[in-house]
Design a protein around this motif. Structure first.
Motif, PDB file in Angstrom:
ATOM      1  N   ARG A  82      35.001  47.693  44.269  1.00 30.02           N
ATOM      2  CA  ARG A  82      35.572  46.662  43.400  1.00 30.02           C
ATOM      3  C   ARG A  82      37.062  46.922  43.187  1.00 30.02           C
ATOM      4  O   ARG A  82      37.875  45.987  43.253  1.00 30.02           O
ATOM      5  CB  ARG A  82      34.833  46.638  42.062  1.00 30.02           C
ATOM      6  CG  ARG A  82      35.305  45.532  41.094  1.00 30.02           C
ATOM      7  CD  ARG A  82      34.395  45.483  39.887  1.00 30.02           C
ATOM      8  NE  ARG A  82      34.842  44.548  38.870  1.00 30.02           N
ATOM      9  CZ  ARG A  82      34.557  43.253  38.835  1.00 30.02           C
ATOM     10  NH1 ARG A  82      33.806  42.724  39.804  1.00 30.02           N
ATOM     11  NH2 ARG A  82      34.994  42.474  37.862  1.00 30.02           N
ATOM     12  N   TYR A  86      40.295  44.515  44.269  1.00 30.74           N
ATOM     13  CA  TYR A  86      41.434  44.108  43.441  1.00 30.74           C
ATOM     14  C   TYR A  86      42.754  44.424  44.146  1.00 30.74           C
ATOM     15  O   TYR A  86      43.708  43.636  44.086  1.00 30.74           O
ATOM     16  CB  TYR A  86      41.389  44.809  42.091  1.00 30.74           C
ATOM     17  CG  TYR A  86      40.498  44.158  41.063  1.00 30.74           C
ATOM     18  CD1 TYR A  86      40.629  42.810  40.739  1.00 30.74           C
ATOM     19  CD2 TYR A  86      39.531  44.902  40.382  1.00 30.74           C
ATOM     20  CE1 TYR A  86      39.825  42.214  39.787  1.00 30.74           C
ATOM     21  CE2 TYR A  86      38.721  44.321  39.426  1.00 30.74           C
ATOM     22  CZ  TYR A  86      38.866  42.976  39.131  1.00 30.74           C
ATOM     23  OH  TYR A  86      38.079  42.389  38.180  1.00 30.74           O
ATOM     24  N   SER A  89      43.334  41.861  46.849  1.00 32.25           N
ATOM     25  CA  SER A  89      43.645  40.570  46.247  1.00 32.25           C
ATOM     26  C   SER A  89      45.067  40.536  45.697  1.00 32.25           C
ATOM     27  O   SER A  89      45.751  39.503  45.772  1.00 32.25           O
ATOM     28  CB  SER A  89      42.646  40.260  45.126  1.00 32.25           C
ATOM     29  OG  SER A  89      42.953  39.054  44.473  1.00 32.25           O
ATOM     30  N   GLY A 104      41.183  40.784  35.409  1.00 32.16           N
ATOM     31  CA  GLY A 104      41.144  40.653  36.855  1.00 32.16           C
ATOM     32  C   GLY A 104      42.480  40.337  37.488  1.00 32.16           C
ATOM     33  O   GLY A 104      42.531  39.947  38.654  1.00 32.16           O
ATOM     34  N   GLN A 219      34.363  34.905  37.016  1.00 34.08           N
ATOM     35  CA  GLN A 219      35.533  35.374  37.757  1.00 34.08           C
ATOM     36  C   GLN A 219      35.685  34.596  39.054  1.00 34.08           C
ATOM     37  O   GLN A 219      34.696  34.322  39.746  1.00 34.08           O
ATOM     38  CB  GLN A 219      35.375  36.865  38.069  1.00 34.08           C
ATOM     39  CG  GLN A 219      36.535  37.502  38.793  1.00 34.08           C
ATOM     40  CD  GLN A 219      36.432  39.031  38.826  1.00 34.08           C
ATOM     41  OE1 GLN A 219      35.348  39.588  38.696  1.00 34.08           O
ATOM     42  NE2 GLN A 219      37.560  39.692  38.984  1.00 34.08           N
ATOM     43  N   HIS A 223      37.644  38.684  43.873  1.00 31.64           N
ATOM     44  CA  HIS A 223      38.371  39.555  42.945  1.00 31.64           C
ATOM     45  C   HIS A 223      39.580  38.853  42.349  1.00 31.64           C
ATOM     46  O   HIS A 223      40.673  39.410  42.262  1.00 31.64           O
ATOM     47  CB  HIS A 223      38.784  40.866  43.632  1.00 31.64           C
ATOM     48  CG  HIS A 223      37.622  41.661  44.136  1.00 31.64           C
ATOM     49  ND1 HIS A 223      37.138  41.517  45.420  1.00 31.64           N
ATOM     50  CD2 HIS A 223      36.847  42.566  43.526  1.00 31.64           C
ATOM     51  CE1 HIS A 223      36.099  42.326  45.581  1.00 31.64           C
ATOM     52  NE2 HIS A 223      35.890  42.979  44.455  1.00 31.64           N
TER      53      HIS A 223
END
Length: 233
Positions: A82, A86, A89, A104, A219, A223
């Protein structure tokens, strides 16, 4: 994965409308490790965040420090993935601990309390675009989503996060050898339980197998930003 259902039932009408738009809490994810000597100040900040009603603080222990002599007993490879997601992204080339990610979006070194508080304040000042509510009944959680000022079209994942409010570790090796540390809001599981297109109100019900505290995140897929969050009541 449970399919979304519309139109909404009486659950949404009675529960979601009772929640003011300004009550949408800010989500702060801390990526930390028992093997990281720089992490205890950030872990201490998470204790403070866990006390706030306007913030959902979540500690996700990562496993990439395990090689230096102490295996973090709360770490999960999924947490590392995860965090890597991020980074991709956000166009970043590296991950690190302690790192905090706010809603996020922005990231900050976890021990920089003033920067973190500034980011939280900025997100609190923004008008929420969507709202989510969640309630547990027996072995199921019912989740309801609602756009607040017109459709928020997009591909959103609905995530159910279960956590333990306090866990203790007696660290015997590694950079923090000899430390006795308490960790707040340790994430035990984070599962995608549905999807939402943001076009209108929607509801889903998912099974739960334990009584751990839980939160729901809405979300953007890939991500992206967290546009709504709520504690499971």
């Amino acid at each position: 994965m449970t399919a979304l259902k519309t139109p909404l039932t009486l659950f949404w009408m009675t529960l979601a409308t009772a929640v003011a738009a300004g009550d949408n809490p800010v989500v702060v994810e801390l990526y930390t490790s028992q093997g990281c000597s720089s992490c205890p100040p950030a872990d201490a900040l998470m204790h403070k965040l866990a006390e706030r009603e306007d913030v959902i603080g979540l500690a996700l222990h990562v496993d990439y420090w395990d090689y230096i002599g102490w295996k973090d007993e709360y770490a999960k490879p999924s947490h590392t993935k995860r965090q890597q997601g991020y980074a991709r992204s956000g166009g970043r080339t590296m991950i690190y601990t302690p790192q905090m990610i706010v809603n996020g979006q922005e990231d900050v070194v976890g021990a920089r309390g003033m920067e973190l508080m500034d980011l939280i304040a900025q997100h609190k000042a923004e008008a929420p675009v969507a709202q989510v509510s969640a309630a547990r009944a027996g072995e199921a959680v019912t989740i309801a989503m609602q756009p607040l000022s017109g459709p928020v079209a997009g591909d959103y994942v609905v995530e159910l996060v279960r956590y333990t409010p306090m866990r203790h570790a007696s660290i015997r090796r590694g950079e923090l050898a000899g430390h006795e540390l308490d960790y707040a809001n340790v994430v035990e599981s984070l599962d995608v339980v549905g999807r939402w297109d943001g076009q209108g109100a929607a509801e889903l019900t998912v099974p739960v197998s334990d009584d751990l505290p839980a939160v729901v995140l809405v979300q953007r897929a890939g991500h992206g930003p967290i546009i709504a969050a709520a504690r499971v009541e």
